[in-house]
Design a protein around this motif. Structure first.
Motif, PDB file in Angstrom:
ATOM      1  N   LYS A 160      -2.516  12.190  -4.721  1.00  0.00           N
ATOM      2  CA  LYS A 160      -3.664  11.277  -4.831  1.00  0.00           C
ATOM      3  C   LYS A 160      -3.835  10.382  -3.596  1.00  0.00           C
ATOM      4  N   SER A 161      -2.850  10.387  -2.711  1.00  0.00           N
ATOM      5  CA  SER A 161      -2.885   9.468  -1.564  1.00  0.00           C
ATOM      6  C   SER A 161      -3.961   9.823  -0.545  1.00  0.00           C
ATOM      7  N   PHE A 196       3.910  12.103   0.777  1.00  0.00           N
ATOM      8  CA  PHE A 196       2.849  11.368   0.100  1.00  0.00           C
ATOM      9  C   PHE A 196       2.469  12.090  -1.191  1.00  0.00           C
ATOM     10  N   SER A 197       2.076  11.307  -2.194  1.00  0.00           N
ATOM     11  CA  SER A 197       1.610  11.889  -3.447  1.00  0.00           C
ATOM     12  C   SER A 197       0.259  12.562  -3.225  1.00  0.00           C
ATOM     13  N   LEU A 201       2.185   5.011  -2.655  1.00  0.00           N
ATOM     14  CA  LEU A 201       1.615   6.325  -2.346  1.00  0.00           C
ATOM     15  C   LEU A 201       2.657   7.370  -1.985  1.00  0.00           C
ATOM     16  N   ARG A 243       3.417   7.010  10.472  1.00  0.00           N
ATOM     17  CA  ARG A 243       2.949   8.221   9.799  1.00  0.00           C
ATOM     18  C   ARG A 243       3.070   9.388  10.767  1.00  0.00           C
ATOM     19  N   ILE A 273       0.815  -1.221   0.000  1.00  0.00           N
ATOM     20  CA  ILE A 273       0.000   0.000   0.000  1.00  0.00           C
ATOM     21  C   ILE A 273       0.846   1.267   0.000  1.00  0.00           C
ATOM     22  N   TYR A 274       1.600   1.493   1.066  1.00  0.00           N
ATOM     23  CA  TYR A 274       2.304   2.766   1.224  1.00  0.00           C
ATOM     24  C   TYR A 274       3.350   3.015   0.147  1.00  0.00           C
ATOM     25  N   TYR A 296      -3.286  11.630   2.042  1.00  0.00           N
ATOM     26  CA  TYR A 296      -2.581  11.937   3.290  1.00  0.00           C
ATOM     27  C   TYR A 296      -1.983  13.341   3.188  1.00  0.00           C
TER      28      TYR A 296
END
Length: 243
Positions: A164-165, A161-162, A144, A186, A140-141, A167
């Motif tokens: 689109k993520s 983070f990108s 992103l 995080r 997952i991460y 976050y």
């Protein structure tokens, strides 16, 4: 009230016994009220001074799923949770590295009056994801985050983070562990991090299908190995059933 007199002497006043009893009862009631106010004031003053904390170390057994968590009252974050019984979630706080709860000696740390942050917040709840944060890094991460990262404390690497993520105002702190999934947390970034008492968050799987999320000051990242080991050891100590 009755009056009597001698032929040549001054008048004497005799007070009715019923009136004297009434006066006595009034003064007794006032004295008792004064004591009650004094004791109540001391209790209320202590209650206000504690500000929701307690130094009571009575052990309470909290059941979440198939797990029994035996936890002292001074480690339990909220007053309504300081009881035995079934719960869907249990919130705790601890002082690091002592891993102890609230006490008079630890008051300044829990009130955050010192220059350093020392409190870790923990939450036990039923597991809803098949992997913990470390296990989610590869599937997952990793898709992103923005490469390359920047060096962080204690051998960690910070990744943004990108867009689109989803976050926003967060970074991912990652550190390699030999033979294991990486350490992953995080963390808030920018002004949000400076204003938070515990801007970093990590979750691990413990007990029987139980997830433990802990939030901690970013300064602790430099000691992430000892921190993660201390959290795992504390969870094992508190859990009385489960795997």
């Amino acid at each position: 009230m009755k009056q009597t007199a001698t032929a040549n002497g001054p008048q004497l006043t005799v007070v009715d016994s019923k009136l004297m009893k009434r006066v006595f009862y009034v003064f007794a009631a006032l004295a008792m009220l004064s004591v009650a106010i004094s004791l109540g004031g001391k209790w209320l003053g202590r209650s206000i001074a504690m500000a929701g904390y307690t130094d009571d170390t009575t052990i309470h057994e909290v059941v979440i799923g198939n797990n029994v968590i035996a936890v002292p009252g001074n480690v339990t974050r909220f007053d309504q949770a300081r009881r035995d019984g079934i719960a869907s979630r249990l919130d705790l706080y601890l002082r690091y590295p002592e891993m102890d709860g609230y006490s008079e000696a630890a008051r300044n740390d829990f009130n955050h009056t010192g220059s350093s942050k020392r409190i870790i917040f923990l939450s036990f709840e039923r597991q809803v994801m098949s992997r913990d944060m470390s296990g989610r890094f590869a599937p997952i991460y990793s898709a992103l985050i923005v490469q390359p990262g920047t060096p962080g404390p204690g051998g960690t690497t910070f990744y943004g983070f990108s867009e689109k993520s989803g976050y926003f105002n967060e970074v991912l702190a990652v550190a390699n562990r030999r033979g294991k999934d990486p350490f992953v947390a995080r963390c808030l970034s920018g002004p949000s991090a400076a204003q938070s008492l515990a801007p970093c968050e990590r979750d691990i799987l413990v007990g029987d299908n139980l997830s433990l999320t802990y939030r901690f000051p970013m300064e602790f990242l430099g000691d992430w190995q000892a921190l993660d080991a201390a959290i795992a050891a504390e969870a094992a100590r508190l859990l009385k059933t489960g795997r």
